[in-house]
Write an enzyme that holds these catalytic residues in place. Structure first.
Site, short mmCIF file in Angstrom:
data_model
loop_
_atom_site.label_atom_id
_atom_site.label_comp_id
_atom_site.label_asym_id
_atom_site.label_seq_id
_atom_site.Cartn_x
_atom_site.Cartn_y
_atom_site.Cartn_z
CE1 TYR A 284 1.87 29.08 4.36
CE2 TYR A 284 0.91 27.09 5.77
CZ TYR A 284 1.44 27.92 4.95
OH TYR A 284 2.44 26.71 3.98
CE1 TYR A 334 -0.45 25.71 1.81
CE2 TYR A 334 -0.41 23.41 0.24
CZ TYR A 334 0.36 23.72 1.87
OH TYR A 334 1.32 23.79 2.54
#
Length: 383
Positions: A284, A334
């Protein structure tokens, strides 16, 4: 675990989708169901996570899913991405549902932008300690953490920038990435404007409109479906001492993400593998400094040595630990980590735009600094 991801679907990734968030969710879920070789009538479970505006029953209506026997929503934003798969797998394994779809869809660029100051959030008990001091955005909170990390270990802005360069390099050769054909150099990173020192613009992930969905069912059923399954070897969540959202300034060591350490221990124990067995790491990357700390918490290098690990070329496509072959959230999109899980599935299938050879195990992590989660996906079922 005896469950597998058998379908993946996504919309296009854009800065202005021109359609509602519910339509984005419906498109992504429909695509995932079709990819799995199933029908909406086969689905009896739906899972998402907080800050998604699309109610499970609304998604079911749009897709013509007749009945739901399981529906769930996990807390803590991006930290919940991998936990949706954990929830789905547990539902399948316990018999609560037979086919569960995990989804995430929003207009985060053209609509509500999570990266901006949210005045109403100041009343939250966690935020009330930091908002009055001017830490009103995720970037500002991570910047404080990053500055302490630099002080302790001698890391530099260029060390953070190398993550951005790698992600954008991989995105440049991924036709589905927003930054397809647009790599950057370390000089570009250093010349990009400040957002919250020491974070430059290119240390911060983009904001995206779009949706992603994943279909989870039993390993047994997966054998009869058209695509090679990505078996869920391990899935776990993690929270640690003095946990706050985004990050905590109340721990003895301000340069760690111990909640990711909790996830790491759980993943290695449950999957029976270790860091040296990982073929691809989908980490991430909402902010570059947290990628360095994840490498340390997950055991790929020692505390404070991530900057040196990166300089060896280990995270390149031909390195020991290819990082985010899709371009990550800095380069592809995203979607709060859901597109990273989809990339993990593609790597196991052997169908990724930037495919790593001989993939047996893929590590995927969710949002860091908050209570978090992680996955190990494998090419074979658990023994």
């Amino acid at each position: 675990m005896s469950a597998a991801i058998v379908g993946i679907g996504a919309t296009d990734f854009s800065k202005d989708s021109g359609r509602s968030e519910l339509q984005l969710a419906a498109e992504a879920v429909k695509a995932a169901i079709e990819d799995a070789g199933l029908q909406p009538s086969d689905v009896d479970g739906l899972v998402s996570f907080t800050m998604d505006t699309n109610a499970e029953i609304a998604v079911a209506r749009e897709l013509g899913i007749p009945e739901l026997t399981f529906f769930s929503r996990v807390h803590y934003g991006g930290g919940a991405a991998c936990a949706t798969v954990q929830q789905a797998a547990m539902a399948v394994e316990t018999g609560a549902a037979k086919v569960v779809v995990c989804y995430r869809a929003f207009n985060e660029r053209s609509g509500h932008r999570f990266g901006q100051v949210q005045t109403a959030a100041a009343v939250n008990i966690d935020n009330s300690w930091s908002y009055p001091m001017g830490l009103g955005t995720p970037a500002a909170m991570v910047a404080m953490f990053a500055r302490r990390y630099m002080h302790e270990y001698g890391a530099t802005s260029e060390d953070f920038g190398r993550i951005a360069v790698i992600d954008r390099k991989h995105a440049a050769t991924n036709p589905h990435a927003w930054f397809h054909n647009r790599p950057i150099t370390l000089e570009d990173h250093q010349n990009s404007r400040w957002i919250a020192e020491p974070l430059h613009l290119l240390d911060c992930c983009q904001e995206t409109d779009g949706g992603v969905a994943l279909v989870v069912t039993s390993a047994e059923r997966a054998r009869d479906l058209p695509n090679k399954p990505a078996h869920i070897k391990a899935a776990t969540q993690g929270s640690s001492v003095d946990q706050f959202t985004m990050t905590s300034y109340y721990r003895d060591d301000l340069t760690r993400l111990p909640e990711m350490g909790v996830v790491a221990r759980g993943l290695w124990e449950k999957s029976g593998i270790g860091p040296s067995d990982v073929d691809v790491a989908v980490l991430y990357d909402h902010f570059t400094p947290f990628v360095l700390v994840q490498l340390e918490e997950l055991g790929f290098c020692k505390r404070g040595e991530a900057k040196d690990f990166i300089k060896t070329g280990a995270l390149e496509m031909d390195g020991a630990l290819p990082l985010n072959p899709h371009g990550g959230q800095l380069g592809e999109a995203y979607l709060h980590g859901m597109n990273g899980i989809a990339e993990g599935v593609r790597q196991v299938r052997g169908t990724a735009a930037n495919q790593v050879d001989g993939v047996e195990h893929v590590l995927v992590t969710a949002g860091t600094g908050v209570p978090t989660s992680g996955l190990v996906l494998g090419a074979t079922a658990a023994s």
